[in-house]
Design an enzyme around this catalytic site. Structure first.
Site, PDB file in Angstrom:
ATOM      1  N   GLY A  57      35.119  32.082  28.888  1.00 29.38           N
ATOM      2  CA  GLY A  57      35.432  33.431  29.376  1.00 29.38           C
ATOM      3  C   GLY A  57      34.263  34.092  30.076  1.00 29.38           C
ATOM      4  O   GLY A  57      34.234  35.312  30.233  1.00 29.38           O
TER       5      GLY A  57
ATOM      6  N   ASP B 288      35.059  39.724  38.810  1.00 27.40           N
ATOM      7  CA  ASP B 288      34.124  38.617  38.545  1.00 27.40           C
ATOM      8  C   ASP B 288      33.184  38.383  39.715  1.00 27.40           C
ATOM      9  O   ASP B 288      31.996  38.128  39.538  1.00 27.40           O
ATOM     10  CB  ASP B 288      34.896  37.328  38.262  1.00 27.40           C
ATOM     11  CG  ASP B 288      35.746  37.449  37.016  1.00 27.40           C
ATOM     12  OD1 ASP B 288      35.642  38.483  36.331  1.00 27.40           O
ATOM     13  OD2 ASP B 288      36.531  36.529  36.750  1.00 27.40           O
TER      14      ASP B 288
HETATM   15  P1  NG1 Z   1      39.375  36.619  31.827  1.00 29.01           P
HETATM   16  O1  NG1 Z   1      40.228  36.406  30.635  1.00 29.01           O
HETATM   17  O2  NG1 Z   1      37.976  37.031  31.460  1.00 29.01           O
HETATM   18  O3  NG1 Z   1      39.425  35.485  32.816  1.00 29.01           O
HETATM   19  C1  NG1 Z   1      41.342  38.139  32.869  1.00 29.01           C
HETATM   20  C2  NG1 Z   1      41.507  38.449  34.351  1.00 29.01           C
HETATM   21  C3  NG1 Z   1      40.710  39.717  34.727  1.00 29.01           C
HETATM   22  C4  NG1 Z   1      41.120  40.879  33.820  1.00 29.01           C
HETATM   23  C5  NG1 Z   1      40.985  40.446  32.352  1.00 29.01           C
HETATM   24  C6  NG1 Z   1      41.442  41.497  31.387  1.00 29.01           C
HETATM   25  C7  NG1 Z   1      41.750  36.594  35.938  1.00 29.01           C
HETATM   26  C8  NG1 Z   1      41.068  35.468  36.639  1.00 29.01           C
HETATM   27  N1  NG1 Z   1      40.987  37.323  35.132  1.00 29.01           N
HETATM   28  O4  NG1 Z   1      39.968  37.902  32.635  1.00 29.01           O
HETATM   29  O5  NG1 Z   1      40.909  40.017  36.093  1.00 29.01           O
HETATM   30  O6  NG1 Z   1      42.430  41.315  34.108  1.00 29.01           O
HETATM   31  O7  NG1 Z   1      41.755  39.259  32.084  1.00 29.01           O
HETATM   32  O8  NG1 Z   1      40.637  42.632  31.504  1.00 29.01           O
HETATM   33  O9  NG1 Z   1      42.945  36.840  36.117  1.00 29.01           O
END
Ligand code: NG1
Length: 471
Positions: A146, A223
């Protein structure tokens, strides 16, 4: 260009052996001579969960865990990449505006996506490179934890390609007093022939987020923004609603001195997360559609942020089936995992987003005031909200969050990332880090039979060129 000292601070000495080994490995593959070393960091989101796709606020931090790309420019458009990790076989492609992709799962697709998006942006083939990717432990971005290792790879490739196709390139930390936007590149084109293309950090970050669509992920911008624009000892406040010109509001916020950011990986990665994630997206969209009856013109929950919650709540059903929304002409059919019989908890999901956006603003204020205790309370409250209102936690995460708070010197703990497993983030006083790790590891093993992984991180700068030397 900045030095390893600028990037890693006290940890710079530890990096010497890593960089030396990487340069030697590069020389063995591509021959002796000049080599450029670029890096791109992993990230963790301090607060602001499930707000990005609602055009809300996030507060991520770039980490001192990073992916290195050692590279040398080529005279043609070929990109040849090797990886120090044997699981990732060499990759070769021509850096143009339409690069054929390899089958899903091929690590080279992140590089192809970055090259293709940059080539499209510049409207021409790019000058290529020979490169070696170094992302292995203990200094690399842990994969599947993550911390956005895939975005780090995308950004590292984009930064290196930008270096030779834009001009003198991005510097790893333009962290000078008065510089409000670190890592901006406003360089002249070295190749002298055509008008000089320029690329600022925000544009590069946007291009990188679009580059990842190449691998099939339609994620948000968070990100890539933090991987490009991160600043040492700072978090980045990012307003995920672009303005009319497509630009985003960002602000650097200093982190409390004397504290470490601990990321703890539960080792639990639930399957079918995308369907559950999409149901959360659907509940928010349904909320917007229902609110539109009273608040005309809103497109995202963020647009209703200034309305008191009690007024919004009155318009939102506790739960509603997708079929009932369809009957009212509200379409959610484009979201895989969302079917007519799916029941959406609209009010609680929207309440999380509305309250979380406020917490992000309050967290920024607490950081500015140096009030770590208030920040910790906000982290704890944010966790309660994703657990109770958004319902994305699980027993293993609860164990980590709870046992982490039992340790003296821990300001706050919360789930970070999408949820259903994954990681927690904790803000831990420096002297409490060993006790935190020992206590949480022991309790976690005793209660769940699993081993947690700990990553003690510092906030580092965004991506850039760190050194030019001989392989
Ligand atoms: P993570 O689980 O850290 O990859 C995902 C989404 C973020 C955001 C978070 C919740 C993707 C690639 N990433 O993050 O944009 O929505 O969940 O805050 O979809």
């Amino acid at each position: 260009m900045s030095t390893p000292q600028d990037v890693y601070g006290d940890g710079a000495a530890e990096q010497t052996a890593r960089y030396d080994a990487a340069r030697r490995a590069f020389g063995e593959i591509y021959g002796r001579g000049k080599v450029y070393c670029f890096r791109a960091p992993g990230r963790v989101n301090l607060i602001g969960e499930h707000t990005d796709y609602n055009h809300g606020f996030v507060l991520p931090v770039a980490l001192d865990k990073d992916t290195l790309l050692l590279a040398r420019p080529r005279a043609d458009a070929l990109v040849r990449l090797c990886n120090v990790e044997p699981d990732y076989p060499p990759v070769t492609f021509a850096a143009g505006p339409a690069i054929p992709s390899a089958p899903p799962g091929d690590w080279g697709n992140y590089a192809r996506g970055a090259a293709q998006r940059l080539a499209q942006h510049f409207g021409r083939e790019l000058r290529g490179l020979d490169g070696l990717v170094v992302g292995s432990p203990p200094y690399g971005v842990p994969r599947g934890a993550g911390l956005s290792s895939s975005s780090a790879l995308t950004v590292a490739v984009a930064v290196a390609l930008a270096h030779w196709n834009v001009g003198a390139g991005l510097s790893a930390s333009a962290d000078k007093p008065g510089d409000t936007d670190a890592n901006h590149a406003r360089m002249a084109d070295l190749s002298d022939a055509k008008p000089a293309p320029t690329l600022d950090g925000m544009t590069l970050a946007q291009l990188c987020s679009e580059a990842e669509w190449y691998v099939g992920t339609r994620g948000g911008v968070m990100d890539h923004f933090i991987a490009v624009l991160g600043r040492r000892d700072h978090a980045l406040f990012l307003d995920c609603r672009p303005d009319a010109a497509g630009r985003y509001r960002t602000e650097y916020v200093p982190l409390p001195a004397g504290y470490r950011i601990l990321v703890v990986d539960s080792g639990v990665h639930h399957r079918n997360v995308s369907g559950a994630y999409n149901q959360r997206v659907a509940a928010c969209r349904a909320g917007v559609a229902l609110l539109r009856a009273r608040y005309a013109g809103i497109t995202h929950l963020r647009d209703a942020q200034d309305v008191p919650w009690a007024e919004l709540a009155a318009e939102l059903p506790e739960e509603i089936a997708v079929a009932a929304l369809l009957a009212r002409g509200i379409e959610l059919g484009d979201l895989p995992g969302v079917n007519p019989d799916t029941v959406l908890q609209v009010r609680a999901r929207c309440r999380h987003v509305w309250t979380e956006n406020r917490r992000v603003i309050e967290a920024v204020a607490a950081l500015r005031a140096g009030d770590t205790a208030a920040l910790g309370r906000l982290l704890d409250a944010a966790h309660a909200s994703v657990r109770d209102d958004y319902e994305v936690s699980c027993p293993e995460i609860e164990c980590l969050v709870r046992t982490g708070r039992e340790v003296d010197g821990v300001a706050g703990t919360r789930l970070t990332g999408a949820g259903w497993g994954g990681c927690i983030v904790a803000l831990v006083r420096n002297d409490a880090v060993p006790t935190f790790e020992a206590h949480v590891a022991g309790r976690y093993r005793a209660e769940t039979g699993r081993n947690a992984s700990f990553f003690a991180c510092r906030a580092g700068p965004g991506a850039g060129l760190v050194s030019v030397s001989r392989a």
